[in-house]
Design an enzyme around this catalytic site. Structure first.
Site, short mmCIF file in Angstrom:
data_model
loop_
_atom_site.label_atom_id
_atom_site.label_comp_id
_atom_site.label_asym_id
_atom_site.label_seq_id
_atom_site.Cartn_x
_atom_site.Cartn_y
_atom_site.Cartn_z
N HIS A 144 -8.24 -5.66 7.12
CA HIS A 144 -8.03 -4.62 8.14
C HIS A 144 -8.35 -5.19 9.52
O HIS A 144 -9.48 -5.45 9.86
CB HIS A 144 -8.87 -3.36 7.90
N GLU A 149 -2.59 -1.73 -3.20
CA GLU A 149 -3.68 -0.93 -2.64
C GLU A 149 -3.31 0.55 -2.68
O GLU A 149 -2.12 0.89 -2.63
CB GLU A 149 -3.93 -1.31 -1.18
N HIS A 178 0.86 -1.18 0.00
CA HIS A 178 0.00 0.00 0.00
C HIS A 178 0.90 1.24 0.00
O HIS A 178 1.16 1.84 1.05
CB HIS A 178 -0.91 -0.01 1.23
#
Length: 237
Positions: free
Chosen positions: A190, A70, A43
């Site tokens: 998450h 991401e 990410h």
């Protein structure tokens, strides 16, 4: 089988704290695959406080499984994704000053923007996923935007798991069923952990992928990386 994609951002955070190349993000990613992970997630953020854009470029040819990038689709991110052509791109609505992602897209309000971005990635042959809250309406919006998958933002599930896990999982089952009915693939991520992942998988066994970073790397400090990945894979059986 639900695949495990390991997010190596925290490894890059540790490296950046001292400069140099210790720990080596490329080696850790390769070891994760060697130990059984079926994907690697990164990410990158504009400030490059953990994964750097150059890390993404160097990781791409070395990933033997699936590579998932991401991020917030700002112009530099879009250019990076189109340059490296990962297996999957996951669109996340995080601001530059956020410590970590804390919500999914409003796919209804942002339909025009997301449709345009997704179209560009799909033209390049990249599977697209949209990070959404556990809400059937947001899942439907992702479908209208042309996404291939949605990734459910699972922090609310993780936060309430210890007290009322059946209540905590309910909206995620509803959103997952909506995705399945629409023909969308399903990811989740998450704050999933060894504590809550088994129950999540039992209730939503048709998920395609879970992306786990922070908890997995923390567990690896005590258990070692190979044993940690083995335990996460066991949760998904």
């Amino acid at each position: 089988m639900t695949k495990l994609s390991v997010n190596v951002n925290k490894v890059a955070t540790l490296r950046n704290a001292r400069g140099g190349n210790n720990p080596d993000v490329l080696k850790v990613a390769a070891d994760c695959e060697r130990f059984g992970a079926q994907g690697i997630t990164v990410h990158p953020r504009p400030d490059e406080r953990h994964i750097r854009y150059q890390d993404v470029r160097e990781l791409k040819p070395r990933i033997a499984t699936e590579f998932n990038i991401e991020g917030n689709p700002i112009p530099s991110y879009i250019d990076l994704v189109l340059e490296t052509c990962p297996t999957q791109v996951t669109l996340v609505p995080d601001g530059n000053d956020q410590i970590t992602s804390n919500q999914g897209w409003d796919t209804v309000a942002n339909e025009t923007f997301l449709t345009d971005v997704i179209g560009r990635f799909k033209e390049a042959g990249i599977r697209t996923s949209i990070f959404v809250n556990a809400c059937p309406r947001m899942v439907e919006g992702a479908h209208k935007c042309g996404a291939d998958r949605v990734e459910l933002y699972t922090e609310p599930y993780a936060a309430n798991y210890a007290r009322r896990r059946e209540e905590a999982i309910r909206p995620f089952v509803e959103a997952a069923e909506a995705a399945r009915e629409m023909g969308l693939g399903l990811n989740a991520g998450h704050d999933l952990s060894l504590e809550n992942l088994t129950f999540f998988h039992q209730m939503i066994p048709w998920a395609d992928e879970v992306s786990i970073g922070h908890a997995l790397i923390c567990d690896a400090l005590y258990l070692g990386l190979e044993e940690t990945i083995r335990r996460y894979l066991q949760c998904l059986k």
